[in-house]
Write an enzyme that holds these catalytic residues in place. Sequence first.
Site, PDB file in Angstrom:
ATOM      1  N   LYS A  20       0.804  -1.241  -0.080  1.00  0.00           N
ATOM      2  CA  LYS A  20      -0.188   0.110   0.025  1.00  0.00           C
ATOM      3  C   LYS A  20       0.917   1.219  -0.006  1.00  0.00           C
ATOM      4  CE  LYS A  20      -2.996   0.979   3.728  1.00  0.00           C
ATOM      5  NZ  LYS A  20      -2.855   2.381   3.968  1.00  0.00           N
ATOM      6  N   ARG A 121      -8.027  12.727  12.273  1.00  0.00           N
ATOM      7  CA  ARG A 121      -6.448  12.483  12.420  1.00  0.00           C
ATOM      8  C   ARG A 121      -5.616  13.696  12.486  1.00  0.00           C
ATOM      9  NH1 ARG A 121      -4.819   7.221   8.885  1.00  0.00           N
ATOM     10  NH2 ARG A 121      -3.223   7.619  10.181  1.00  0.00           N
ATOM     11  N   ASP A 314       2.273  -0.571  11.879  1.00  0.00           N
ATOM     12  CA  ASP A 314       0.757  -1.110  11.222  1.00  0.00           C
ATOM     13  C   ASP A 314       0.583  -2.632  11.839  1.00  0.00           C
ATOM     14  OD1 ASP A 314       0.516   1.333  10.413  1.00  0.00           O
ATOM     15  OD2 ASP A 314       1.439   0.856   8.372  1.00  0.00           O
ATOM     16  N   ARG A 387      -7.021  -2.888   9.622  1.00  0.00           N
ATOM     17  CA  ARG A 387      -6.080  -3.632  10.504  1.00  0.00           C
ATOM     18  C   ARG A 387      -6.705  -4.468  11.885  1.00  0.00           C
ATOM     19  NH1 ARG A 387      -2.203  -3.250   6.645  1.00  0.00           N
ATOM     20  NH2 ARG A 387      -1.724  -1.175   6.116  1.00  0.00           N
TER      21      ARG A 387
HETATM   22  C1  S3P Z   1       2.661   5.171   6.184  1.00  0.00           C
HETATM   23  C2  S3P Z   1       3.475   5.558   7.325  1.00  0.00           C
HETATM   24  C3  S3P Z   1       2.892   5.147   8.506  1.00  0.00           C
HETATM   25  C4  S3P Z   1       1.893   3.895   8.470  1.00  0.00           C
HETATM   26  C5  S3P Z   1       0.889   4.113   7.261  1.00  0.00           C
HETATM   27  C6  S3P Z   1       1.425   4.255   6.208  1.00  0.00           C
HETATM   28  C7  S3P Z   1       3.081   5.590   4.793  1.00  0.00           C
HETATM   29  O1  S3P Z   1       2.145   6.259   9.072  1.00  0.00           O
HETATM   30  O2  S3P Z   1       1.390   3.911   9.848  1.00  0.00           O
HETATM   31  O3  S3P Z   1      -0.076   3.112   7.446  1.00  0.00           O
HETATM   32  O4  S3P Z   1       2.762   4.865   3.787  1.00  0.00           O
HETATM   33  O5  S3P Z   1       3.969   6.457   5.034  1.00  0.00           O
HETATM   34  P1  S3P Z   1       3.095   7.412  10.061  1.00  0.00           P
HETATM   35  O6  S3P Z   1       3.733   8.257   8.881  1.00  0.00           O
HETATM   36  O7  S3P Z   1       1.992   8.282  10.476  1.00  0.00           O
HETATM   37  O8  S3P Z   1       3.979   6.575  10.954  1.00  0.00           O
END
Ligand code: S3P
Length: 448
Positions: A20, A121, A314, A387
């Site tokens: 993703k 958020r 995650d 999740r």
């Molecule tokens: C992600 C970074 C993480 C992760 C999110 C995807 C990304 O978040 O939890 O599911 O693709 O850069 P944070 O940057 O807030 O830690």
Amino acid sequence: MLKVKYSAPIRCEITVPGDKSISHRALMISALSNGSCKITNFLQGEDCLSTAKALSQLGVQIEFFPDTNLVVVQGCHGKFNMPEGDIDCGNSGTTMRLLAGVLAAQPFRSRLVGDASLSRRPMERVVQPLSLMGARLLAEGENGCPPLLIEGGSLKPITYRTPVVSAQIKSAILLAGLFTRGKTSVIEAGRSRDHTERMLQHFLVPVRREGQQISIHGPNTPESRDFNVPGDISSAAFWLVAAAAQPGSRLLIKNVGLNPTRTGIVDILVRMGAHIREVVEQTDGGEFSGTLDIKGGQLRATVIEGSDIPNAIDEIPILAVAGALAQGKTIIRDAQELRVKETDRIAAIVTNLRTMGVDVVERDDGMEIQGRRPLRGARLRSFGDHRIAMAFAIAGLFAQGETVIEDTDCIRTSYPDYEKTLARIQRGSGILRRRLPMIGMLNWRRRK
Ligand code: S3P
């Protein structure tokens, strides 16, 4: 709604859908590039489709080929069109935060909105650095939450120390840094996933890492490239735990991303006594991928803290389930970021574990889980969080009686075929049986 029952040991070989985080970046960096880019094994989950729709609204041509995971993006040389109306980022924090970095440098006004979960958020974390670079941003919601209004323009380079270890903050700044004249640097207190840096390099944009500082020189336009997205280790994580915690299981997960900033789940499970072999087979577009080979056994408790957290952020929901299945008390701390994910994941995990009969203590930054009590099948909420839904379906494979997860449409954000794979691992597969003798000839080695 998803119904799950106690399951026999798993014996099969699977693949997981495209990553993703990498799919989002492949779209965005291709869109910024100077030509046509072919992306293969793209994740057609709702989150990445939100990024695709947002980019289309900004004038980027994106072509999807039915029945394949091939996407072709025509790069715009870093110049987007002013969108008509708000840009809907759906449930996707990555879409909103990374796109904010790009939009901060565009000479027009845009407004990013999201669903109910995304609207709770925090966005201040990108508003602050991008404002320091010279853009005007306003998080219109309460406490710095979306909608996010962006008045873009010409930017100046900064050196920024991030207040939380976050790949999204880092990436927003680096993408904005493509448009500045000079050196933009991000200093991180820990190491977050580095897909943006790797992909920029693949698109011939030099990115330097010196200790905790990552720098980019602008202005620069990514050179158009094709890109193959490896399987998502965060999706593999559910099957990893399902197999590792069940004696008699054997599972092969092929073509999965093995970027060292994402394999925290493997390190932690190995620490819990799991038998996992990792074979890196490919280095493609700057990313590592290969096979994970898992043999089931009895897990033991561990402490998950400090630098473990960004590397497995995650995967904490499924690691909490692993903790409930392990011998002893598993402690998770330093994970306060989980409170501001798609839902408050600490509260959601604690509620669902308790409903299944697990003894768990909630802390501000984590939890303490007493493992190896029998799990009770129950009716559980997903809290609208993909999740949480997927992690607790795995818990259901170990519970007495039926487990029902409510409100599972959210799974489509990251893993549209989850239910199909769940059915498959419960059925088993002949492929692995034919391959077992060959694997059996190798000496079983624990990772590291
Ligand atoms: C992600 C970074 C993480 C992760 C999110 C995807 C990304 O978040 O939890 O599911 O693709 O850069 P944070 O940057 O807030 O830690």
